[in-house]
Design an enzyme around this catalytic site. Structure first.
Site, short mmCIF file in Angstrom:
data_model
loop_
_atom_site.label_atom_id
_atom_site.label_comp_id
_atom_site.label_asym_id
_atom_site.label_seq_id
_atom_site.Cartn_x
_atom_site.Cartn_y
_atom_site.Cartn_z
N ARG A 48 0.81 -1.22 0.00
CA ARG A 48 0.00 0.00 0.00
C ARG A 48 0.84 1.27 0.00
O ARG A 48 0.42 2.29 -0.52
CB ARG A 48 -0.91 0.02 1.23
N HIS A 177 7.97 -23.72 4.65
CA HIS A 177 9.40 -23.58 4.41
C HIS A 177 10.21 -24.74 4.97
O HIS A 177 11.33 -24.99 4.51
CB HIS A 177 9.91 -22.24 4.97
N LYS A 181 14.09 -27.41 3.42
CA LYS A 181 15.37 -27.66 4.08
C LYS A 181 16.07 -28.87 3.46
O LYS A 181 15.44 -29.87 3.12
CB LYS A 181 15.17 -27.86 5.58
N HIS A 239 4.16 -27.75 10.01
CA HIS A 239 5.53 -28.25 10.02
C HIS A 239 5.64 -29.70 10.50
O HIS A 239 6.18 -30.55 9.80
CB HIS A 239 6.41 -27.37 10.92
N LYS A 339 7.89 -23.06 22.71
CA LYS A 339 8.71 -21.85 22.83
C LYS A 339 9.37 -21.80 24.21
O LYS A 339 8.88 -22.40 25.17
CB LYS A 339 7.87 -20.60 22.60
#
Length: 491
Positions: A48, A177, A181, A239, A339
């Site tokens: 934008r 993604h 790998k 994943h 995490k």
């Protein structure tokens, strides 16, 4: 990787955003540096903001200095790459703005076009509709969809259906993604390029499979986004399930997109549902609290900026998955991600069964360990096989100890730079090779399985279990394999 066959236009919606600057443009720069982009391939940023092409090029130069240190001083590659770069201001919610892409001659001279949607998934439908309204959905044009594709089966289906109104399945590239790998692709090479492992790749020889994606970082200022996703949606649904599919799939008839994806969907359909009371015996969810990582005190989940103390979003998930088919019946697949854990790494562990009868002495038998194949995805990429070996020496008896046979991709191919995942995947899109991308039915099957778990969690008042930052998650996650007489391989 061989060079792309023909020149194309790469249009990045969200071209000034974090994903573009940290991953996409550095990946394209590396492809250019390695001579894998056709001389007339163009890269067009779209968002934008009203900025000039010169300002956009300067911003990319700054990003490359930060994320591609080797680019500093490489004036030859930069000058070539800079000439490819241009910018167009397009508001994704204003269809009239898309005429500027035609003014930019996107897809002119029958060039292939890659539209990379590095935006919120909420905009995927409107972007695709606007592209189609301006004739930018021809067969030679492809659209790349970044995750997350929705937050459940219903929302994912709504997004995909909007895209499919304007682009065919063959034109849609749903990216994960992790599948770009090198070690993930090497998993296919190990299984299907060698006679050594495939005869042993079943319940007769494998005791269990463990897949871990461990992060030391917290939500890093993205509490609002993460709290709407959580570890199950953010990591497991894409994943970890994709890694599971590559481990468990049957050999495809050919190494092409549909053959590989046909075998992956069979695995997804064979996953035993986890719902109702099973969710409390087969899964563990947690939230990180304050703790120490590398000698430094870090915040808990509810200490992060913008947090809501009533949140029940999980930052950690451990679960046991079962695949109900002939190859894998009785073999547990333990999946774990979180995490603020004690170490950053991603790996797949194939734990083989013990020898049926040991001929060695009691002392050697106590030292005898099972064979393990460990595929490490990050931070380093390597593959190791643990085997038992005699300790050198002439002492009485047969003393054994485990020895790792290591394949380090860095050491084995020290003359080659290991490409980042996005490099491989972007090149595959330009080549129109969808082998490493998810098909619509794959996404739906994964969401259907995950939705069963999420639904069971939502029907209880139980909160995620607290775990200290720097630990390996809630104590209950340690007990998950112990209940089956097994352990996580790092304990």
């Amino acid at each position: 990787m061989k060079a792309s066959l023909k020149a194309c236009d790469v249009v990045i919606f969200g071209g000034g955003g974090d994903l573009a600057m940290r991953k996409l443009l550095p990946a394209l720069y590396h492809l250019d540096m390695d001579g894998l982009l056709a001389p007339t391939t163009r890269i067009i940023g779209a968002s934008r903001r009203e900025v000039t092409t010169e300002d956009y090029q300067a911003k990319i130069r700054t990003a490359l200095d930060e994320f591609v240190p080797s680019s500093i001083g490489d004036s030859k590659t930069w000058e070539r790459f800079k000439k490819r770069l241009s910018y167009v201001s397009v508001d994704a919610q204003q269809e009239s703005d898309f005429v500027r892409l035609n003014d930019h001659q996107v897809g002119g001279d029958d060039r292939d076009v890659v539209f990379y949607l590095a935006t919120s998934p909420d905009l995927f439908g409107s972007i695709c509709s606007s592209l189609a309204a301006h004739g930018l959905n021809a067969e030679r044009m492809r659209v790349v969809l970044e995750k997350p594709l929705g937050r459940d089966l219903v929302s994912s289906r709504a997004i995909n259906d909007e895209v499919m109104k304007n682009f065919t399945e063959q034109q849609a590239f749903r990216i994960d993604h992790y599948l770009g790998k090198e070690t993930v692709q090497n998993l296919l090479a190990i299984r299907f390029g060698n006679t050594l492992f495939e005869p042993l790749w079943d319940s007769a020889h494998i005791d269990n499979v463990q897949i871990t994606v461990s992060e030391t970082v917290g939500v890093e200022g993205r509490w609002g986004y993460y709290d709407n996703a959580g570890a199950m949606r953010d990591m497991v649904q894409n994943h970890l399930i994709q890694l599971l599919c590559l481990v468990a799939m049957e050999p495809p008839g050919r190494m092409d997109a549909d053959s590989v994806r046909d075998e992956k969907i069979k695995v997804l359909k064979a996953l035993r549902p986890i719902a109702g009371a099973n969710a409390y015996t087969k899964t563990v969810r947690g939230q990180y609290a304050k703790g120490m990582i590398k000698g430094k005190e870090v915040k808990g989940y509810f200490d992060e900026e913008g947090s809501n103390p009533n949140s029940r979003t999980e930052t950690f998930v451990a679960l046991r998955a079962d695949i109900d088919n002939w190859r894998w019946a009785g073999v547990p697949f333990y999946l774990r991600t979180g995490k603020r854990l004690g170490q950053r790494y991603s790996e797949i562990v194939i734990q083989f069964k013990a020898v049926p009868h040991s001929i060695f002495s009691d002392e050697s038998n106590r030292q005898l360990q099972r064979n393990q194949l460990i595929i490490r995805l990050q931070p380093e990429e390597k593959i190791s096989l643990t085997v038992m070996n005699k300790v050198p020496g002439a002492s009485e008896g047969m003393n054994l100890q485990p020895v790792d046979l290591n394949l380090s991709l860095t050491e084995a191919f020290n003359d080659k730079r290991s490409p980042e995942a996005y490099e491989r995947l972007l090149l595959d899109v330009m080549r129109n090779d969808a082998t490493l991308f998810m098909r619509y039915d794959e996404v739906e099957a994964a969401w259907k399985w995950v939705d069963g778990i999420m639904s069971a969690w939502s029907q209880t008042s139980e909160r995620p279990k607290e775990y200290a930052s720097g630990s390996w998650g809630p104590a209950a996650s340690m007990a998950l394999p112990i209940k089956d007489g097994r352990n996580w391989h790092d304990y």
